[in-house]
Enzyme design. Structure first.
Site, PDB file in Angstrom:
ATOM      1  N   ASN A  39      -5.436   2.981 113.643  1.00 26.99           N
ATOM      2  CA  ASN A  39      -6.801   2.443 113.557  1.00 26.99           C
ATOM      3  C   ASN A  39      -7.760   3.166 114.507  1.00 26.99           C
ATOM      4  O   ASN A  39      -8.902   2.759 114.666  1.00 26.99           O
ATOM      5  CB  ASN A  39      -6.814   0.930 113.854  1.00 26.99           C
ATOM      6  N   VAL A  64      -1.970  -2.138 112.189  1.00 29.13           N
ATOM      7  CA  VAL A  64      -0.602  -2.641 111.986  1.00 29.13           C
ATOM      8  C   VAL A  64      -0.529  -4.162 111.995  1.00 29.13           C
ATOM      9  O   VAL A  64       0.519  -4.730 111.677  1.00 29.13           O
ATOM     10  CB  VAL A  64       0.403  -2.081 113.018  1.00 29.13           C
ATOM     11  N   ILE A  68       1.722  -4.218 105.727  1.00 29.76           N
ATOM     12  CA  ILE A  68       1.922  -2.771 105.552  1.00 29.76           C
ATOM     13  C   ILE A  68       2.478  -2.519 104.156  1.00 29.76           C
ATOM     14  O   ILE A  68       3.511  -3.065 103.788  1.00 29.76           O
ATOM     15  CB  ILE A  68       2.865  -2.248 106.661  1.00 29.76           C
ATOM     16  N   TYR A 150       0.032  -6.313 127.824  1.00 32.98           N
ATOM     17  CA  TYR A 150       0.894  -5.188 127.440  1.00 32.98           C
ATOM     18  C   TYR A 150       2.362  -5.552 127.672  1.00 32.98           C
ATOM     19  O   TYR A 150       3.183  -5.471 126.752  1.00 32.98           O
ATOM     20  CB  TYR A 150       0.505  -3.964 128.255  1.00 32.98           C
ATOM     21  N   LYS A 154       4.951  -6.411 124.675  1.00 32.36           N
ATOM     22  CA  LYS A 154       6.107  -5.550 124.403  1.00 32.36           C
ATOM     23  C   LYS A 154       7.413  -6.338 124.512  1.00 32.36           C
ATOM     24  O   LYS A 154       8.362  -6.101 123.769  1.00 32.36           O
ATOM     25  CB  LYS A 154       6.119  -4.373 125.384  1.00 32.36           C
TER      26      LYS A 154
END
Ligand code: NAD
Ligand code: UDP
Length: 323
Positions: A39, A64, A68, A150, A154
């Site tokens: 993107n 994403v 998809i 983050y 993750k």
């Protein structure tokens, strides 16, 4: 791939980013039909210039977090901003990209013949209390700090992918990637290697955060890709695998090495250490060594020289275009 064999399709999310674009080039060299999704949050189509000239590469501008609609035998999930300044600029996008991106790929892969290689990170270990970090260490992460979007994103993606393997047999491989650098990092990426190189080449003081005694272990992109591709081998691999170069440096060492390579005696100025900045980081790569024969070959000096040369060439090109 041998002549006459049907080309396998590989999907790379985050294809226009630093690592994703190198991976795309490598997969094309290996004979895959490659689909890239991005993107352009932090990526640049310029990184895909070489791939764009290859008829076996197909780019889709997309997010994403949306369903998809590509089927691929091999998926490399690299979409996610990776530099602290970028992932903290839109924490909601960062967290949802990690978690929903993984979810969308599981939806695509479930019940099909598909291997997902997921780009996780050393940040799952947070500010580690165990050194070096083996995969068995559960980490020391602040769940509500500046880096949490983050780190926790993750970590949650790892949980989701592992559960998909346990519940539905989805073939997932998790790479815990440690600080990787090299050509094509963006000028405004904000991570330490690119910051120091751009500053040194432009003649500005190097910005050292904190006292510079915090450590990182830097892996050159070419070495990392060897590990990523080995992880995509046909035989399943359960559980996460650390990938990185275990040579550990202080950030002050790095600043001095960059100045030596550029041949400069610029000043190093101190700026405040960002919140929750890990004090030390070094991968224990025993598992990658045993399972994959992973063995990084490119030391910091050699890798930095190649990276400096790339930044010099791109700066010269910009100057010639008056930018
Ligand atoms: P990068 O910022 O250069 O690349 C990330 C790419 O993902 C960019 O092209 C960006 O536009 C794209 N992206 C972001 N959100 C998206 C979304 N919602 N949908 C589609 N595309 C999106 O960073 P990088 O260094 O190339 O990192 C790539 C991956 O590797 C990331 O997942 C990162 O967490 C992981 N990783 C990198 C390192 C490293 O040192 N480089 C270390 C650990 C993990
Ligand atoms: N850092 C620095 N100067 C900079 C950018 C980063 O001293 O201009 C420090 C940062 O505080 C951290 C280390 O370098 O201790 C690595 O930072 P980076 O953002 O590259 O990656 P990460 O912290 O995610 O490992």
């Amino acid at each position: 791939m041998g002549l006459g064999a049907a080309r396998k399709t590989a999907l790379v999310t985050g294809a226009a980013g630093f690592l994703g674009s190198h991976l795309v080039d490598r997969l094309l060299d290996e004979g895959y039909e490659v689909v890239g999704i991005d993107n352009l949050m932090t990526g640049d189509l310029g990184n895909l210039e070489r791939a764009g000239r290859d008829p076996h590469f197909h780019f889709q501008m997309g997010d994403v977090r949306e369903p998809i609609h590509v089927y691929a035998e091999l998926v490399f999930n690299f979409a996610c901003p990776a530099s602290p300044i970028h992932y903290q600029s839109d924490p909601y996008a960062t967290l949802t990209t990690s978690v929903m991106g993984a979810l969308r790929l599981v939806e695509m892969a479930r019940g099909r013949r598909c291997t997902i290689v997921h780009a996780s990170t050393s940040e799952v270990y947070g500010d580690p209390t165990v050194h070096p970090q083996p995969e068995s260490y559960w980490g020391n992460v602040n769940p509500i700090g500046d880096r949490s979007c983050y780190d926790e994103g993750k970590r949650c993606a790892e949980t989701l992918l592992n559960d998909a393997r346990r519940a539905w047999g989805v073939d997932v491989r998790i790479a815990r990637i440690f600080n990787t650098y090299g050509p094509r990092m963006a000028f405004d990426d904000g991570r330490v290697v690119s910051n120091f190189i751009v500053q040194a080449l432009r003649g500005s003081p190097l910005t050292l955060f904190g006292d510079g005694r915090q450590t990182r272990s830097f892996c050159f992109v070419k070495d990392l890709l060897e590990g990523i591709l080995s992880l995509a081998r046909p035989e399943p691999i359960e559980g996460p695998v650390n990938l990185g170069n275990p040579e550990e440096f202080t950030i002050r060492d790095l600043a001095e090495e960059v100045l030596r390579i550029v041949g400069s005696d610029l000043e190093i100025i101190h700026q405040p250490l960002p919140a929750d900045d890990p004090r030390q980081r070094k991968p224990d790569i025993s598992r990658a060594r045993e399972l994959l024969g992973f063995s990084p070959q490119i030391g910091l000096r050699e890798g930095l020289r190649a990276t400096v040369a790339d930044f010099q060439a791109r700066l010269a090109e910009r100057a010639s275009k008056g930018r």
